[in-house]
Design a protein around this motif. Structure first.
Motif, PDB file in Angstrom:
ATOM      1  N   LEU A 272      82.044  21.145  46.844  1.00 60.48           N
ATOM      2  CA  LEU A 272      80.998  20.132  46.680  1.00 60.48           C
ATOM      3  C   LEU A 272      80.518  19.594  48.025  1.00 60.48           C
ATOM      4  N   MET A 273      81.426  19.488  48.989  1.00 58.51           N
ATOM      5  CA  MET A 273      81.047  18.979  50.314  1.00 58.51           C
ATOM      6  C   MET A 273      80.011  19.890  50.957  1.00 58.51           C
ATOM      7  N   MET A 274      80.157  21.210  50.745  1.00 58.40           N
ATOM      8  CA  MET A 274      79.208  22.165  51.312  1.00 58.40           C
ATOM      9  C   MET A 274      77.895  22.207  50.531  1.00 58.40           C
ATOM     10  N   LEU A 275      77.987  21.996  49.216  1.00 57.58           N
ATOM     11  CA  LEU A 275      76.814  22.137  48.351  1.00 57.58           C
ATOM     12  C   LEU A 275      76.031  20.836  48.178  1.00 57.58           C
ATOM     13  N   SER A 276      76.550  19.735  48.689  1.00 57.26           N
ATOM     14  CA  SER A 276      75.850  18.452  48.553  1.00 57.26           C
ATOM     15  C   SER A 276      74.912  18.236  49.737  1.00 57.26           C
ATOM     16  N   PRO A 277      73.737  17.649  49.493  1.00 57.41           N
ATOM     17  CA  PRO A 277      72.739  17.467  50.564  1.00 57.41           C
ATOM     18  C   PRO A 277      73.092  16.328  51.514  1.00 57.41           C
ATOM     19  N   ILE A 278      74.227  16.458  52.196  1.00 65.34           N
ATOM     20  CA  ILE A 278      74.676  15.432  53.127  1.00 65.34           C
ATOM     21  C   ILE A 278      73.931  15.553  54.450  1.00 65.34           C
ATOM     22  N   ALA A 279      73.896  16.760  54.986  1.00 60.22           N
ATOM     23  CA  ALA A 279      73.288  16.979  56.306  1.00 60.22           C
ATOM     24  C   ALA A 279      71.999  17.790  56.219  1.00 60.22           C
ATOM     25  N   TYR A 280      71.522  17.999  55.027  1.00 62.54           N
ATOM     26  CA  TYR A 280      70.242  18.691  54.865  1.00 62.54           C
ATOM     27  C   TYR A 280      69.483  18.049  53.717  1.00 62.54           C
ATOM     28  N   THR A 281      68.188  18.266  53.681  1.00 59.95           N
ATOM     29  CA  THR A 281      67.354  17.688  52.642  1.00 59.95           C
ATOM     30  C   THR A 281      66.979  18.761  51.618  1.00 59.95           C
ATOM     31  N   GLU A 282      66.445  18.300  50.518  1.00 54.88           N
ATOM     32  CA  GLU A 282      66.025  19.231  49.466  1.00 54.88           C
ATOM     33  C   GLU A 282      64.962  20.194  49.981  1.00 54.88           C
ATOM     34  N   ALA A 283      64.100  19.719  50.890  1.00 51.30           N
ATOM     35  CA  ALA A 283      63.025  20.570  51.418  1.00 51.30           C
ATOM     36  C   ALA A 283      63.565  21.744  52.230  1.00 51.30           C
ATOM     37  N   MET A 284      64.778  21.606  52.769  1.00 51.26           N
ATOM     38  CA  MET A 284      65.363  22.677  53.573  1.00 51.26           C
ATOM     39  C   MET A 284      65.975  23.780  52.717  1.00 51.26           C
ATOM     40  N   VAL A 285      66.154  23.521  51.425  1.00 50.62           N
ATOM     41  CA  VAL A 285      66.763  24.498  50.527  1.00 50.62           C
ATOM     42  C   VAL A 285      65.677  25.460  50.043  1.00 50.62           C
ATOM     43  N   PRO A 286      65.916  26.776  50.057  1.00 52.35           N
ATOM     44  CA  PRO A 286      64.925  27.728  49.533  1.00 52.35           C
ATOM     45  C   PRO A 286      64.531  27.387  48.104  1.00 52.35           C
ATOM     46  N   ALA A 287      63.255  27.579  47.796  1.00 52.47           N
ATOM     47  CA  ALA A 287      62.730  27.196  46.478  1.00 52.47           C
ATOM     48  C   ALA A 287      63.520  27.823  45.340  1.00 52.47           C
ATOM     49  N   ALA A 288      63.955  29.053  45.508  1.00 42.56           N
ATOM     50  CA  ALA A 288      64.687  29.748  44.445  1.00 42.56           C
ATOM     51  C   ALA A 288      66.050  29.122  44.183  1.00 42.56           C
ATOM     52  N   MET A 289      66.593  28.410  45.184  1.00 42.32           N
ATOM     53  CA  MET A 289      67.924  27.830  45.062  1.00 42.32           C
ATOM     54  C   MET A 289      67.902  26.374  44.601  1.00 42.32           C
ATOM     55  N   ARG A 290      66.741  25.742  44.636  1.00 38.56           N
ATOM     56  CA  ARG A 290      66.680  24.309  44.328  1.00 38.56           C
ATOM     57  C   ARG A 290      67.119  23.958  42.912  1.00 38.56           C
ATOM     58  N   PRO A 291      66.827  24.794  41.897  1.00 39.96           N
ATOM     59  CA  PRO A 291      67.318  24.438  40.550  1.00 39.96           C
ATOM     60  C   PRO A 291      68.830  24.296  40.474  1.00 39.96           C
ATOM     61  N   PHE A 292      69.568  24.980  41.368  1.00 41.14           N
ATOM     62  CA  PHE A 292      71.020  24.885  41.345  1.00 41.14           C
ATOM     63  C   PHE A 292      71.510  23.521  41.847  1.00 41.14           C
ATOM     64  N   LEU A 293      70.652  22.807  42.594  1.00 35.74           N
ATOM     65  CA  LEU A 293      71.035  21.475  43.036  1.00 35.74           C
ATOM     66  C   LEU A 293      71.252  20.536  41.859  1.00 35.74           C
ATOM     67  N   ALA A 294      70.499  20.759  40.787  1.00 37.30           N
ATOM     68  CA  ALA A 294      70.577  19.883  39.627  1.00 37.30           C
ATOM     69  C   ALA A 294      71.925  19.939  38.935  1.00 37.30           C
ATOM     70  N   ILE A 295      72.705  20.998  39.193  1.00 43.05           N
ATOM     71  CA  ILE A 295      74.019  21.126  38.568  1.00 43.05           C
ATOM     72  C   ILE A 295      75.025  20.178  39.214  1.00 43.05           C
ATOM     73  N   ASN A 296      74.781  19.836  40.465  1.00 46.83           N
ATOM     74  CA  ASN A 296      75.710  19.013  41.238  1.00 46.83           C
ATOM     75  C   ASN A 296      75.416  17.531  41.011  1.00 46.83           C
ATOM     76  N   PRO A 297      76.333  16.781  40.377  1.00 46.71           N
ATOM     77  CA  PRO A 297      76.073  15.349  40.138  1.00 46.71           C
ATOM     78  C   PRO A 297      75.927  14.549  41.431  1.00 46.71           C
ATOM     79  N   LEU A 298      76.574  15.004  42.516  1.00 44.87           N
ATOM     80  CA  LEU A 298      76.469  14.283  43.781  1.00 44.87           C
ATOM     81  C   LEU A 298      75.071  14.386  44.380  1.00 44.87           C
TER      82      LEU A 298
END
Length: 287
Positions: A210-236
């Motif tokens: 979770l520490m690696m997959l949470s947007p602590i040091a990066y923003t949603e805009a930095m995540v590739p568009a294809a990967m952004r739906p996977f962010l929704a799985i992470n409650p953090l």
């Protein structure tokens, strides 16, 4: 022919059903915490003091711990990965990291203390003075000690950076949602850990992921568009984005963030209490 119930009867039946739902499912977890609030406060303070009593630096570790993490993140992302934002300077970027790192540390410590809390407190299973359902709650609150100190440091830093705004106090509402979600989740995991002791080992691994997959040091805009739906799985994701929005970016979180944040917090809190109370009936057979 069967007579249809009058509208007034149907409305009365609906109100009674809602009243029963509220009194049996929705209100009990809130009323339990409120009824034992003084006991929770005192035992949490004592537990925090006990945990740091044997160390040389004592409670000062609560200051060192988040600063060490922040320094590591800043070095890795600023000087190794050389991450840069067009709209944020280096100091602002470090503050953005801090906005996400502090709640993550509070959440991870709640998991660390809470998952094994019931097994470690087997002597309290039949104790009526300190109900066993309060043990995971105390563990979550003890885990918030680091976040309390970290938030104080963060607010001081934001004052110097001139980033505080009229929206900044809203982080307290986000914090409440985080605590409710953490308590509900720990109620579930700590009760499962009574029967499946591997849960605490699995959670330790998942926390690192979770520490690696949470947007602590990066923003949603930095995540590739294809990967952004996977962010929704992470409650953090919802928790951290909300903190960063109100504290650093001076904006309200989007509705697509706020609605899931509030919903998952309240539903997990209520559902976790219900689940724990069903499971605790046979705790004594396994610990």
């Amino acid at each position: 022919m069967l007579k249809k119930p009058a509208p007034s009867q149907f409305f009365r039946h609906f109100l009674n059903s809602f009243r029963i739902l509220g009194s049996d499912i929705i209100l009990p977890p809130f009323s339990t915490l409120w009824r034992h609030r003084a006991m929770l406060y005192q035992t949490t303070i004592n537990e925090i003091k006990t945990r740091h009593a044997g160390s040389v630096l004592g409670l000062f570790w609560l200051v060192i711990y988040p600063l060490l993490f922040l320094g590591t993140y800043a070095i890795v992302y600023l000087y190794i990965f050389k991450v840069r934002f067009p709209t944020l300077g280096a100091n602002d970027y470090v503050a953005l990291i801090f906005c996400g790192l502090i709640p993550f540390l509070g959440f991870s410590e709640a998991l660390s203390y809470g998952v094994s809390s019931v097994v470690a407190s087997a002597n309290l299973i039949k104790n009526t003075l300190f109900p066993i359902e309060l043990v995971p709650v105390k563990a979550v609150l003890v885990g918030q000690a680091t976040q309390v100190v970290g938030m104080i440091l963060l607010v001081i830093a934001l004052i110097f950076l001139g980033k505080l705004s009229i929206l900044s106090p809203l982080f307290l509402l986000v914090w409440i949602c985080q605590i409710l979600f953490s308590i509900g989740l720990i109620w579930i995991l700590s009760s499962l850990n009574v029967y499946i002791r591997d849960i605490q080992n699995i959670v330790a691994v998942l926390t690192l992921i979770l520490m690696m997959l949470s947007p602590i040091a990066y923003t949603e805009a930095m995540v590739p568009a294809a990967m952004r739906p996977f962010l929704a799985i992470n409650p953090l994701y919802y928790i951290i984005i909300s903190y960063q929005s109100v504290l650093m970016l001076n904006t309200l979180p989007a509705t697509r963030i706020l609605i899931p944040l509030f919903s998952m917090s309240v539903l997990t809190f209520i559902g976790g209490f219900w689940f724990f109370n069903r499971m605790k009936k046979v705790f004594s057979d396994y610990v």
